[in-house]
Design an enzyme around this catalytic site. Structure first.
Site, short mmCIF file in Angstrom:
data_model
loop_
_atom_site.label_atom_id
_atom_site.label_comp_id
_atom_site.label_asym_id
_atom_site.label_seq_id
_atom_site.Cartn_x
_atom_site.Cartn_y
_atom_site.Cartn_z
N HIS A 1 1.67 4.33 -3.07
CA HIS A 1 1.61 5.79 -3.04
C HIS A 1 2.80 6.40 -3.77
CE1 HIS A 1 -1.87 6.57 -0.59
NE2 HIS A 1 -1.41 5.89 0.45
N GLU B 1 -6.01 6.73 -1.35
CA GLU B 1 -5.95 5.61 -0.41
C GLU B 1 -6.58 4.35 -1.00
OE1 GLU B 1 -4.29 5.42 2.28
OE2 GLU B 1 -3.69 7.51 2.32
N HIS C 1 0.84 -1.21 0.00
CA HIS C 1 0.00 0.00 0.00
C HIS C 1 0.87 1.25 0.00
CE1 HIS C 1 -3.41 2.59 1.51
NE2 HIS C 1 -2.38 3.26 1.98
N GLU C 2 1.85 1.31 0.90
CA GLU C 2 2.69 2.50 1.00
C GLU C 2 3.57 2.66 -0.24
OE1 GLU C 2 2.16 4.79 3.13
OE2 GLU C 2 0.66 3.57 4.17
#
Length: 316
Positions: free
Chosen positions: A181, A234, A177-178
């Site tokens: 980004h 997100e 997920h990070e």
């Protein structure tokens, strides 16, 4: 510094830490009802329309559309240079407070092993990632947080590993997920949107390399300290992160157990780390809808030969 000098259960003062982190979004954009993200929603509709015509192997993987045109307003090189400076400062601040875990710490070994499995799949999402100098570190803080800055600068806080007792699959979901980004350049996009909205001509010239290089990096560094991601960002990072983790051999279903743990940690009253998130149940539903597109990738992926345990639970 050796393991004995690492203080894992602290609240270090880290003025260079970014405002964004695990799952945080800009709450000013979060209405009472969740609106479908245009970029994400369009991609999924297109994928669904094509599914009846495409062979099974072509249907795998998530589709979140093209990157925002706003990224073109900001120099990727300067964003990554500013992130490198900020990340280095943060690690120095943590080290000076004995809050930076040494390379031989079991959880650092664990995080870097997981990262090494995911990183080879990053280039498919952003060709620049093939030249990034990836870094992975562990900060001794009770905060439930993790982030990946532009250019592949990853940090986990000890609290999220210990308090949630994360499995390797759950760690991979957070890490994916990070990383998403950074790969989708959400920070650069947000800066571009700010420039377009505010008409910041002078700052824009510096960021585009038309002004003083040092001033441009300084401007970007200041924005990296305060920017937050949108709910759309997100949601996109959740899905891209699922695919990255699945390709690396980590079970994407761990996203469900991860958000169930986050929900239990809130105890009915969302603390700071949940207050600006898209809701846990919403994220679980999105993950469940997307699982069929990544489960085949996971099934065929080589699995990790070594599994790691979370830290010992905190003593009460």
């Amino acid at each position: 510094m050796d393991d004995a000098d690492f203080h894992c259960d602290t609240d270090p003062h880290l003025p260079s830490a970014p405002a964004y982190g695990w799952g945080r979004c800009d709450c000013r954009r979060c209405g009472a009802a969740r609106q479908p993200a245009r970029r994400l929603f369009t991609g999924l509709i297109a994928a669904g329309t094509a599914s009846a015509l495409a062979p099974a192997w072509a249907q795998e993987g998530v589709d979140v559309g093209r990157q925002s045109r706003f990224t073109k307003l900001v120099s990727a090189e300067q964003v990554e240079a500013a992130a490198q400076q900020q990340y280095t400062q943060m690690m120095r601040q943590a080290q000076s407070q004995k809050a930076l875990a040494p390379s031989n710490h079991p959880q650092v070994v664990r995080l870097r092993a997981i990262a090494q499995r995911i990183i080879p799949f990053a280039g498919a999402w952003n060709p620049r990632a093939q030249q990034w100098r990836w870094e992975v570190n562990l900060v001794g803080s009770r905060e439930l947080n993790a982030f990946c800055m532009p250019g592949g600068k990853i940090a986990f806080y000890f609290g999220i590993l210990q308090q949630l007792q994360l499995s390797d699959d759950e760690v991979a979901m957070i890490m994916g997920h990070e990383m998403a980004h950074a790969l989708r350049e959400h920070a650069r996009e947000r800066m571009g949107k700010t420039m377009a909205t505010n008409g910041a001509i002078e700052i824009g010239a510096a960021l585009l390399g038309l002004g003083n290089l040092g001033r441009g990096v300084a401007n970007i560094g200041g924005q990296l300290l305060t920017l937050t991601f949108s709910r759309e960002d997100e949601s996109e990072a959740d899905l891209v992160g699922m695919e990255l983790a699945a390709r690396a051999g980590y079970n994407p279903r761990a996203g469900i157990s991860l958000w169930e743990k986050m929900g239990r940690a809130s105890k009915g009253a969302p603390p700071q780390f949940l207050s600006t998130h898209p809701s846990g149940p919403t994220r679980i539903r999105d993950i469940e809808r997307t699982l069929p597109r990544v489960e085949g990738l996971y099934a065929r992926a080589p699995k990790p030969t070594e599994r790691f345990q979370p830290p010992e639970p905190a003593k009460t």
